[in-house]
Design an enzyme around this catalytic site. Sequence first.
Site, mmCIF file in Angstrom:
data_model
loop_
_atom_site.group_PDB
_atom_site.id
_atom_site.type_symbol
_atom_site.label_atom_id
_atom_site.label_comp_id
_atom_site.label_asym_id
_atom_site.label_seq_id
_atom_site.Cartn_x
_atom_site.Cartn_y
_atom_site.Cartn_z
ATOM 1 N N ALA A 1 91.510 137.975 123.512
ATOM 2 C CA ALA A 1 90.523 136.936 123.811
ATOM 3 C C ALA A 1 91.298 135.635 123.816
ATOM 4 C CB ALA A 1 89.428 136.909 122.758
ATOM 5 N N ALA B 1 101.189 137.848 125.369
ATOM 6 C CA ALA B 1 100.960 139.193 125.914
ATOM 7 C C ALA B 1 100.804 139.182 127.432
ATOM 8 C CB ALA B 1 99.699 139.796 125.282
ATOM 9 N N THR C 1 83.515 136.399 115.288
ATOM 10 C CA THR C 1 84.985 136.403 115.353
ATOM 11 C C THR C 1 85.402 135.005 115.817
ATOM 12 O OG1 THR C 1 85.122 137.028 117.688
ATOM 13 C CG2 THR C 1 85.054 138.848 116.098
ATOM 14 N N TYR D 1 76.237 134.697 129.018
ATOM 15 C CA TYR D 1 77.227 135.764 128.830
ATOM 16 C C TYR D 1 77.280 136.713 130.035
ATOM 17 C CZ TYR D 1 80.728 138.424 126.476
ATOM 18 O OH TYR D 1 81.935 139.000 126.187
#
Length: 397
Positions: free
Chosen positions: A140, A112, A276, A236
């Site tokens: 991701a 992509a 995920t 994060y």
Amino acid sequence: MIVAPKIRGFICTTAHPTGCAKHVAEQIAVVKSRGPIANGPKKVLVVGASTGYGLSSRIAAAFGSGAATMGVFFEKPGEPERCGTAGWYNSAAFETEAKAAGLYARSFNGDAFSDAMKATVIEAIKADLGQVDCVIYSLASPRRTHPKSGEVFKSVLKPIGSASYTNKNLNTGNGVVNEVTIEPANEDEIAQTVAVMGGEDWEMWIDALQSAGVLAEGVQTVAYSYIGPEVTWPIYKNGTIGRAKEDLERVQRVLDGKLASLKGKAWVSVNKALVTQASSAIPVVPLYISLLYKAMKAEGSHEDCIEQMDRLFRERLYNGNPQPDEAGRIRVDDWEMKPALQELVGKRWAEVNTENLAQLGDFEGYQTSFLRLFGFGLDGVDYNAEVDVSIGVPSLA
Ligand code: NAI
């Protein structure tokens, strides 16, 4: 082939085609049970459409709103004696279900980040849909080849600053709560992470789509972010990935300006922490997720990717009441971030160890969710039966 899970660290190298199809079917059922999404999107492009939040976005758009969908992903097809990736089987199942429901669905497997993929998708939109009215950006990736310079950037998950960072961590293979120490990133690593996970490629997609005239008036585009509680901030929000997410917010504002002529809107949606393939690779986060799942399941507010994305479409993007925060972001992490819940999770964070993980956290739920990502542990699937692992994605045949 008979397919069983083969776990290596935080990935599973096998995936079960029938199990993945069941996982997709269960997600479709969740959306259908909530009824149609009034005034929802009709022609949707999802970049990163095969797993996690992107797959659930595609399902919510198609089965909630009757949308025609195009999905872009980077997955490996199976061979007669070798499993493909879960995202390949998810996409095969999604297309089969969409076709059965009379919904247009077309998929593109490749990079992509490349100019070539953008050009291919634009030609397909022109040929099949004319324009799209919603663009979901849900990539991701650990690396990106820059389409202009050819430079390969690699993202890292590290704190920023002068000191190393030590916190509790969960070995998701055996349930041991230990400590992890991570050295801070240098400037080059920060820049590379922003180049991979920041907003540049989102902007390139929207620029390419807009200049080709394939964005409809009133188009909405959304990219996904995470903020989370303070215990995870060093790794994060204040770490390398957080810098990339700040860049996403910068691009959101730029895109808002560019889309104004179309009466369009760009959004960053802050989503809930969920198991995920991408999140399982982040240090510290899986332990937090285990504690979070326990607390949210107990109060009945737990959601998985599909409930999150259904709520995003139904109650934020398409009901005229997006409820942006002070920075203009959509917050479907609102239930995760409720102060009373965070206080409980924070208290348990201080107490949790290997011995009490089963009481304070939902390690079993973590593992179950992880295996489900690869099509394992789904009700009604006979895991002792032979299964064809070389099935194709219909539109890619
Ligand atoms: P995921 O790993 O499940 O999905 C990633 C998707 O990107 C897949 O469809 C994959 O095929 C595709 N992809 C990766 N590299 C590609 C490439 N070069 N070309 C084409 N497709 C490619 O990840 P997840 O967790 O759904 O993440 C999606 C977004 O949501 C990310 O921006 C992530 O930061 C964000 N997010 C995730 C949260 C979580 O807890 N999992 C929480 C909040 C935001």
